[in-house]
Write a protein that holds these residues in place. Structure first.
Motif, PDB file in Angstrom:
ATOM      1  N   ASP A 106       0.823  -1.205   0.000  1.00 16.88           N
ATOM      2  CA  ASP A 106       0.000   0.000   0.000  1.00 16.88           C
ATOM      3  C   ASP A 106       0.861   1.261   0.000  1.00 16.88           C
ATOM      4  OD1 ASP A 106      -2.823   0.987   0.174  1.00 16.88           O
ATOM      5  OD2 ASP A 106      -2.003   1.988   1.938  1.00 16.88           O
ATOM      6  N   ILE A 107       1.957   1.250   0.745  1.00 19.75           N
ATOM      7  CA  ILE A 107       2.875   2.394   0.731  1.00 19.75           C
ATOM      8  C   ILE A 107       3.363   2.626  -0.698  1.00 19.75           C
ATOM      9  CG2 ILE A 107       5.141   3.212   1.488  1.00 19.75           C
ATOM     10  CD1 ILE A 107       4.667   1.680   4.122  1.00 19.75           C
ATOM     11  N   THR A 108       3.728   1.541  -1.363  1.00 19.40           N
ATOM     12  CA  THR A 108       4.219   1.621  -2.743  1.00 19.40           C
ATOM     13  C   THR A 108       3.149   2.180  -3.675  1.00 19.40           C
ATOM     14  OG1 THR A 108       5.632  -0.298  -2.322  1.00 19.40           O
ATOM     15  CG2 THR A 108       5.214   0.270  -4.617  1.00 19.40           C
ATOM     16  N   ASN A 109       1.937   1.671  -3.567  1.00 12.91           N
ATOM     17  CA  ASN A 109       0.858   2.118  -4.448  1.00 12.91           C
ATOM     18  C   ASN A 109       0.502   3.586  -4.215  1.00 12.91           C
ATOM     19  OD1 ASN A 109       0.464  -0.280  -5.850  1.00 12.91           O
ATOM     20  ND2 ASN A 109      -0.997  -1.081  -4.373  1.00 12.91           N
ATOM     21  N   ARG A 110       0.425   3.977  -2.966  1.00 14.40           N
ATOM     22  CA  ARG A 110       0.048   5.367  -2.666  1.00 14.40           C
ATOM     23  C   ARG A 110       1.100   6.345  -3.169  1.00 14.40           C
ATOM     24  NH1 ARG A 110      -4.228   6.185   0.977  1.00 14.40           N
ATOM     25  NH2 ARG A 110      -5.095   4.243   1.815  1.00 14.40           N
ATOM     26  N   VAL A 668       5.952  -1.031  10.078  1.00 12.66           N
ATOM     27  CA  VAL A 668       6.374  -1.641   8.811  1.00 12.66           C
ATOM     28  C   VAL A 668       7.402  -0.757   8.107  1.00 12.66           C
ATOM     29  CG1 VAL A 668       5.609  -2.286   6.482  1.00 12.66           C
ATOM     30  CG2 VAL A 668       4.242  -2.938   8.466  1.00 12.66           C
ATOM     31  N   ALA A 669       7.092   0.536   8.002  1.00  9.01           N
ATOM     32  CA  ALA A 669       7.943   1.430   7.224  1.00  9.01           C
ATOM     33  C   ALA A 669       9.314   1.628   7.861  1.00  9.01           C
ATOM     34  CB  ALA A 669       7.247   2.772   7.043  1.00  9.01           C
ATOM     35  N   GLU A 670       9.380   1.715   9.187  1.00  7.13           N
ATOM     36  CA  GLU A 670      10.656   2.018   9.824  1.00  7.13           C
ATOM     37  C   GLU A 670      11.559   0.787   9.929  1.00  7.13           C
ATOM     38  OE1 GLU A 670      10.793   3.141  13.875  1.00  7.13           O
ATOM     39  OE2 GLU A 670       9.496   1.530  14.581  1.00  7.13           O
ATOM     40  N   SER A 671      10.997  -0.402   9.739  1.00  8.91           N
ATOM     41  CA  SER A 671      11.769  -1.632   9.876  1.00  8.91           C
ATOM     42  C   SER A 671      12.652  -1.863   8.654  1.00  8.91           C
ATOM     43  CB  SER A 671      10.833  -2.838  10.052  1.00  8.91           C
ATOM     44  OG  SER A 671      10.031  -2.705  11.202  1.00  8.91           O
ATOM     45  N   VAL A 738      13.827  12.091  -0.050  1.00 11.34           N
ATOM     46  CA  VAL A 738      12.734  11.205   0.360  1.00 11.34           C
ATOM     47  C   VAL A 738      12.039  10.626  -0.874  1.00 11.34           C
ATOM     48  CG1 VAL A 738      10.708  12.752   0.506  1.00 11.34           C
ATOM     49  CG2 VAL A 738      11.050  11.005   2.238  1.00 11.34           C
ATOM     50  N   THR A 739      11.983  11.396  -1.940  1.00 10.82           N
ATOM     51  CA  THR A 739      11.405  10.878  -3.186  1.00 10.82           C
ATOM     52  C   THR A 739      12.250   9.744  -3.741  1.00 10.82           C
ATOM     53  OG1 THR A 739      10.453  13.047  -3.707  1.00 10.82           O
ATOM     54  CG2 THR A 739      10.673  11.483  -5.524  1.00 10.82           C
ATOM     55  N   GLU A 740      13.559   9.913  -3.724  1.00 11.73           N
ATOM     56  CA  GLU A 740      14.456   8.859  -4.207  1.00 11.73           C
ATOM     57  C   GLU A 740      14.350   7.607  -3.342  1.00 11.73           C
ATOM     58  OE1 GLU A 740      16.349   8.547  -6.992  1.00 11.73           O
ATOM     59  OE2 GLU A 740      15.154  10.307  -7.520  1.00 11.73           O
ATOM     60  N   ALA A 741      14.204   7.795  -2.026  1.00  9.68           N
ATOM     61  CA  ALA A 741      14.074   6.638  -1.126  1.00  9.68           C
ATOM     62  C   ALA A 741      12.797   5.861  -1.436  1.00  9.68           C
ATOM     63  CB  ALA A 741      14.076   7.097   0.327  1.00  9.68           C
ATOM     64  N   TYR A 742      11.701   6.574  -1.708  1.00  5.75           N
ATOM     65  CA  TYR A 742      10.459   5.903  -2.098  1.00  5.75           C
ATOM     66  C   TYR A 742      10.650   5.139  -3.409  1.00  5.75           C
ATOM     67  CZ  TYR A 742       7.015   7.760   1.268  1.00  5.75           C
ATOM     68  OH  TYR A 742       6.276   8.022   2.395  1.00  5.75           O
ATOM     69  N   LYS A 743      11.330   5.751  -4.363  1.00  6.30           N
ATOM     70  CA  LYS A 743      11.533   5.106  -5.656  1.00  6.30           C
ATOM     71  C   LYS A 743      12.317   3.802  -5.518  1.00  6.30           C
ATOM     72  CE  LYS A 743      11.535   9.202  -8.653  1.00  6.30           C
ATOM     73  NZ  LYS A 743      12.391  10.045  -9.563  1.00  6.30           N
ATOM     74  N   GLU A 744      13.229   3.761  -4.550  1.00 14.14           N
ATOM     75  CA  GLU A 744      14.053   2.569  -4.335  1.00 14.14           C
ATOM     76  C   GLU A 744      13.409   1.590  -3.354  1.00 14.14           C
ATOM     77  OE1 GLU A 744      16.861   1.757  -5.941  1.00 14.14           O
ATOM     78  OE2 GLU A 744      16.464   3.525  -7.185  1.00 14.14           O
ATOM     79  N   TYR A 745      12.167   1.842  -2.948  1.00 15.04           N
ATOM     80  CA  TYR A 745      11.436   0.988  -1.999  1.00 15.04           C
ATOM     81  C   TYR A 745      12.150   0.917  -0.647  1.00 15.04           C
ATOM     82  CZ  TYR A 745       9.626  -0.454  -6.542  1.00 15.04           C
ATOM     83  OH  TYR A 745       9.098  -0.452  -7.824  1.00 15.04           O
ATOM     84  N   ASP A 746      12.920   1.944  -0.329  1.00 20.36           N
ATOM     85  CA  ASP A 746      13.675   1.977   0.925  1.00 20.36           C
ATOM     86  C   ASP A 746      12.897   2.816   1.939  1.00 20.36           C
ATOM     87  OD1 ASP A 746      15.527   1.907   2.925  1.00 20.36           O
ATOM     88  OD2 ASP A 746      17.199   2.644   1.723  1.00 20.36           O
ATOM     89  N   TYR A 747      11.834   2.216   2.482  1.00 18.34           N
ATOM     90  CA  TYR A 747      10.931   2.980   3.332  1.00 18.34           C
ATOM     91  C   TYR A 747      11.508   3.270   4.709  1.00 18.34           C
ATOM     92  CZ  TYR A 747       7.939   1.559  -0.492  1.00 18.34           C
ATOM     93  OH  TYR A 747       7.431   1.348  -1.749  1.00 18.34           O
ATOM     94  N   SER A 748      12.436   2.456   5.180  1.00 20.76           N
ATOM     95  CA  SER A 748      13.082   2.769   6.454  1.00 20.76           C
ATOM     96  C   SER A 748      13.929   4.033   6.305  1.00 20.76           C
ATOM     97  CB  SER A 748      13.954   1.601   6.927  1.00 20.76           C
ATOM     98  OG  SER A 748      15.013   1.346   6.024  1.00 20.76           O
ATOM     99  N   ARG A 749      14.497   4.252   5.124  1.00 19.11           N
ATOM    100  CA  ARG A 749      15.246   5.488   4.879  1.00 19.11           C
ATOM    101  C   ARG A 749      14.286   6.677   4.811  1.00 19.11           C
ATOM    102  NH1 ARG A 749      17.752   8.204   0.187  1.00 19.11           N
ATOM    103  NH2 ARG A 749      19.470   9.447   1.015  1.00 19.11           N
ATOM    104  N   SER A 801       4.856  13.844   2.075  1.00 16.56           N
ATOM    105  CA  SER A 801       5.927  12.841   2.157  1.00 16.56           C
ATOM    106  C   SER A 801       5.595  11.712   3.110  1.00 16.56           C
ATOM    107  CB  SER A 801       7.235  13.509   2.581  1.00 16.56           C
ATOM    108  OG  SER A 801       7.199  13.925   3.933  1.00 16.56           O
ATOM    109  N   VAL A 802       4.759  11.975   4.108  1.00 16.07           N
ATOM    110  CA  VAL A 802       4.421  10.933   5.078  1.00 16.07           C
ATOM    111  C   VAL A 802       3.106  10.235   4.720  1.00 16.07           C
ATOM    112  CG1 VAL A 802       3.007  12.239   6.741  1.00 16.07           C
ATOM    113  CG2 VAL A 802       4.540  10.455   7.553  1.00 16.07           C
ATOM    114  N   ALA A 803       2.371  10.785   3.760  1.00 15.99           N
ATOM    115  CA  ALA A 803       1.044  10.258   3.437  1.00 15.99           C
ATOM    116  C   ALA A 803       1.045   8.785   3.019  1.00 15.99           C
ATOM    117  CB  ALA A 803       0.386  11.123   2.360  1.00 15.99           C
TER     118      ALA A 803
END
Length: 984
Positions: A106-110, A668-671, A738-749, A801-803
């Protein structure tokens, strides 16, 4: 000047942990009510109804999540992001493993939706198979149920499990069209699955054969490797057996001449397989020895490297008579140890190992994969003496018939070996052994007639295809390729009734199978209309078209096959049903690491076989969930975490408080999800505290943009205070990272960047500096509007960014924006929008330089109130002085930008020490390195700081020591009050 300078120095920012400004973003009590009457009403304190604490009860429907998926699917955009949902199993309640997987998706889709992509995400469930069937039957006491009765019960059980899981997924905030899901028991899905089967059959990838497969006696069915788990502490009854030599190998005739009682020494951990022995195998290029036991004078043949260790194990003294190559054993034979008159040839084989055992391997083709290969090559019998329940058949002899091979059958064979004086030793052997992952019972290898996919024929293409797939993390690619390399075939038939039938008919007399394009095509048409129940409810003559029957036979000469397809074939063909275009690839598959040998593999094998391409472009692989100490979750230990309890609380809220869905999502995201993921009370409490700190930062932002309209009140960046421009500079850097971290699926970052930004850059730094401007300057003046413009931009960027991670919190904040927004949801407004003009070369050097001086000043007063002091800053003429002079053109000021950063009551900027400096005043020295033009200009400047007690009186309104008297306000405050009270 800003056009010349370039940002580069970050080293001092990490040291900023100033005493003023709590990490929560809340001002100290003194600052929350800084002015006594009659000035209190003139101070502009934050105003917002946004609650400080996490409510935890915000429902998804209040956020509009149920309509969000449909809304974004209707947008007119060519950009599409497809995440194909791997189907969870419909056999139980939702658990934290589900939460980890679904929330990551869901984080990825949103994120992609907010960036303007049309997201394609169809949730699905894996509904067939033994676990569902077993759980459905466990609820019933009835015996001898028909196939249709079992199917109906299993379907109802799966449907109940689906509804439970679906409700939980919705509660977690998972965005989807929950009225349009896919189910592997749906007729249209089953028809698509059979279409893939048909194409693979027509291309020669599917075949029927009699060969050994993993077999579960506890479930009465064949298993694929992906359905096994290995018990590392399994105990077998291993035995050392004598196989008396019958025929000496010709090359060893001279060696054997004169020796009596020669036996081949064999070791096995599965004594029950000995009755099925057909040969003894040796390694052709290894060395073997004939040894004589000094105790008994018997001679044995065994590997030369194993002589010493076996003498110790058997408690014997061995004398080596001769040593030779294994190939010299060619054309020899030995007697079967339990069946009189039966001999076993000596045969070469590459699978023989010297690491353990005797270097000679007992070979039972019906009960070993390598054994089968040897038998096929040498045309040995492959008779299976074990039935589907794991019992010896009549062919095994009256002593063994009806005995369970893993229990009393094993004991009976050992007794037979002892009676024949063929047993040298028995011992317990602890080793890794395959178990049925559903029943948790040991399996056996047993030859039977099954349907297979010949993975050897598509392996090379699949491996090349996988090399083009992006793996996150990258290490997953190597692991999956290794797993695929070991896979020579895939057994796809199961001896159950709850599943999709293999569309094959068998002749009643000959047992010959009937399957072709016509028979399969007819079944596909029927299943699409009526579902797979039709295989069990319709008569053969309706299922088998007349034109498909070969020769003079009639449909009534055939019976329907009773096997169903492996559920990995069920789920592995989901791409054929869910991806809208036959050539489409999903952008992402996202599942746990166990799917490297499961769904990921079955999906790519079926897709490559039929389309010569992978069904996915990227694979993301996450770990498993464990207790917070790294232990496996267990009811007996009491560390099982129920997601429903996490959200709604347990019976005793003092012990199990309701955290709300966003705490689960934050966890989930911080792990570090690429390893094992820990969860427990301490982890959840920490997540709640982190979110509450973020809430307070957002509350400070909301409260201080009250009365501000971005459309009419925003200040252009060029007219802003330097510290405000600097904050926009940091905001752009944060947004990009933060945009780059989302693109790389690195949600803990993503979480690390967010926490660093809102605690270090905002709460501890910027908020502490601008509070005086926010609270005490003129409400609509340029100085206050300047920082309000930044706060509005920061609020907007942080919420967006946190949405994807915290959708409930983001929507809650969005609804509390004090200025009107056109759209009702933050998710409909797009991603973070920053401006390139925010990135100004030289801005960093100016602010970083001022902050270096500030650090020296604050460090010298040991946490005391900075407003009780004045600061004298001495810098020699040069570039550094010019930077500071841009922040404070006048020599001394209590309202300059430099003084605001210092947070002192007054700052004086000089090029040399003042002559009237008192001898007892302490001089603090420091250095600051300016690095410009990419290193072309490097200038290290020194500075001196002199801290003095403030000379003025404390202003009763702003609390700075800039007033002439404690009874009157300072000149700045007087001007603000007069402006506010003026009618003009």
């Amino acid at each position: 000047m800003w056009r010349v300078l370039r940002a580069s120095l970050l080293r001092v920012r990490a040291a900023r942990d100033w005493a003023r400004g709590a990490a929560t973003g809340q001002p100290p009590k003194e600052e929350r009510d800084p002015a006594p009457a009659p000035y209190r009403d003139t101070v502009l304190l934050p105003r917002t109804r946004f609650p400080a604490q996490l409510p935890g009860r915000l429902q998804p429907q209040k956020c509009g999540f149920s309509e969000l998926y449909s809304w974004q699917r209707q947008r007119k955009t060519k950009k599409e992001f497809c995440l194909h949902d791997g189907p969870p199993y419909a056999n139980g309640d939702p658990h934290v493993g589900h939460a980890l997987n679904k929330i990551l998706k869901d984080i990825t889709n949103r994120f992609h939706m907010m960036r303007g992509y049309k997201v394609h995400y169809v949730p699905g469930w894996d509904c067939h198979g033994l676990p569902v069937e077993m759980k459905a039957l466990s609820e019933l006491q009835a015996q001898d149920l028909s196939a249709m009765e079992i199917r109906q019960k299993a379907r109802k059980f799966a449907e109940r499990a689906i509804e439970k899981q679906k409700s939980a997924f919705i509660r977690w905030g998972i965005m989807a069209d929950w009225t349009n899901c896919y189910y592997t028991f749906d007729g249209k899905y089953e028809a698509k699955q059979l279409s893939v089967f048909q194409k693979m059959y027509e291309k020669g990838y599917i075949y029927q054969d009699y060969k050994p497969v993993f077999w579960s006696p506890s479930a009465n069915t064949a298993l694929a490797e992906a359905e096994l788990e290995y018990n590392e502490q399994h105990i077998s009854r291993s035995v050392y057996i004598k196989f008396p030599l019958l025929k000496s190998p010709p090359k060893l005739a001279s060696v054997m001449d004169g020796l009596s009682k020669i036996s081949l020494l064999v070791w096995t951990t599965q004594p029950w397989t000995v009755p099925a022995n057909q040969a003894v195998c040796y390694m052709p290029n290894s060395e073997y020895s004939v040894v004589k036991c000094t105790n008994t004078s018997e001679c044995y043949i065994l590997a030369a490297d194993r002589v010493e260790s076996l003498a110790a194990i058997l408690d014997m003294q061995f004398e080596v008579i001769s040593t030779f190559k294994g190939i010299d054993l060619e054309s020899g034979s030995c007697a079967h140890p339990t069946i009189p008159g039966k001999d076993s040839p000596l045969l070469p084989a590459d699978h023989v190992t010297m690491a353990k055992g005797t270097g000679l391997v007992h070979t039972a083709p019906a009960h070993g994969m390598e054994d089968y290969s040897v038998a096929a090559h040498h045309q040995l019998p492959m008779d299976c003496l074990v039935d589907e329940g794991g019992f010896f058949t009549e062919a095994a002899g009256s002593e063994l018939q009806n005995k369970a091979v893993l229990e009393e059958g094993n004991e009976a064979v050992i007794q037979m070996l002892q009676a024949a004086k063929s047993l040298l030793k028995e011992e317990r052997y602890v080793h890794s052994y395959p178990y049925d992952w559903r029943t948790k019972k040991p399996v056996i290898i047993r030859a039977s007639k099954q349907w297979f996919v010949n993975t050897a024929n598509i392996k090379a293409t699949t491996q090349e295809v996988l090399k083009k797939v992006k793996f996150v993390p990258a290490s997953g690619q190597k692991r999956m390729l290794e797993m695929l390399d070991r896979r020579t075939f895939w057994c796809i038939s199961r001896q159950r009734c709850w599943g999709v039938p293999i569309p094959v008919f068998y002749h009643k007399t000959t047992g010959e199978s009937l399957i072709n394009s016509q028979t399969i095509g007819n079944i596909i048409r029927i299943v699409e209309q009526q579902g797979s129940d039709a295989w069990w409810t319709l008569p053969v003559e309706q299922l088998l078209p007349r034109e498909a029957v070969v020769g003079n036979h009639d449909a009534l000469d055939y019976v329907k096959g009773q096997d169903v397809l492996d559920i990995w074939f069920d789920s592995g063909t989901s791409w054929a049903r869910v991806l809208e275009d036959s050539d489409q690839q999903a952008d992402l598959y996202l599942e746990g690491k166990d799917q490297l040998g499961g769904w990921f593999q079955s999906s790519v094998l079926t897709s490559v076989a039929t389309r010569k391409k992978a069904p996915y472009k990227t694979l993301m692989i996450h770990g498993f969930t464990l207790g917070e100490k790294g232990e496996k979750m267990s009811k007996s230990i009491g560390n099982v975490v129920d997601p429903d309890v996490v959200i709604n609380g347990g019976q005793d809220h003092s012990k199990e408080p309701p955290y709300g869905a966003d705490v689960l999502r934050w966890w989930v995201a911080e792990s570090n999800v690429f390893n094992e993921v820990l969860i427990g009370p301490a982890v959840l409490n920490a997540a709640r505290n982190d979110i509450n700190k973020l809430r307070n930062t957002l509350r400070f932002l909301l409260g201080n943009v009250a009365g501000f309209s971005p459309e009419t009140d925003s200040v252009p960046a060029s007219e802003m205070y330097v510290i405000d421009q600097y904050m926009l500079h940091l905001l752009q850097d944060y947004s990009n990272k933060v945009t780059e971290a989302y693109k790389e699926y690195d949600y803990s970052r993503v979480i690390r960047l967010l926490q660093a930004f809102h605690t270090r850059d905002l709460s501890n730094f910027y908020f502490s500096i601008i509070k005086d401007r926010l609270y005490c300057e003129e409400e609509k003046g340029l100085k206050r509007r300047s920082c309000q413009t930044v706060l509005a931009e920061v609020l907007d960027a942080v919420v967006r960014s946190v949405a994807p991670v915290l959708p409930h919190l983001a929507e809650e904040v969005f609804q509390h924006f004090p200025y009107k927004t056109e759209l009702e949801s933050v998710f409909r407004t797009g991603w973070i929008n920053t401006s390139s003009v925010w990135k100004k070369p030289g801005l960093e050097e100016a602010v970083e330089g001022a902050c270096a001086i500030r650090d020296s000043f604050l460090g010298s007063i040991s946490g005391k109130n900075a407003l009780e002091h004045e600061v004298v800053v001495v810098i020699e003429p040069g570039l550094f002085f010019e930077l500071m002079e841009a922040l404070q053109p006048e020599e001394s000021s209590s309202i300059s930008q430099l003084n605001e950063i210092m947070m002192a009551s007054k700052t004086t900027l000089l090029t040399k020490l003042p002559k009237e400096l008192a001898s007892e005043e302490k001089i603090i020295e420091g250095n600051f390195l300016i690095n410009l033009e990419g290193g072309d200009i490097r200038e290290e400047s020194s500075y001196k700081v002199i801290v003095q007690p403030a000379a003025g009186a404390k202003c009763p309104r702003c609390r700075r020591y800039t007033s002439d008297s404690a009874l009157t306000v300072c000149p700045r405050c007087m001007e603000v009050i007069m402006t506010k009270s003026s009618p003009f």
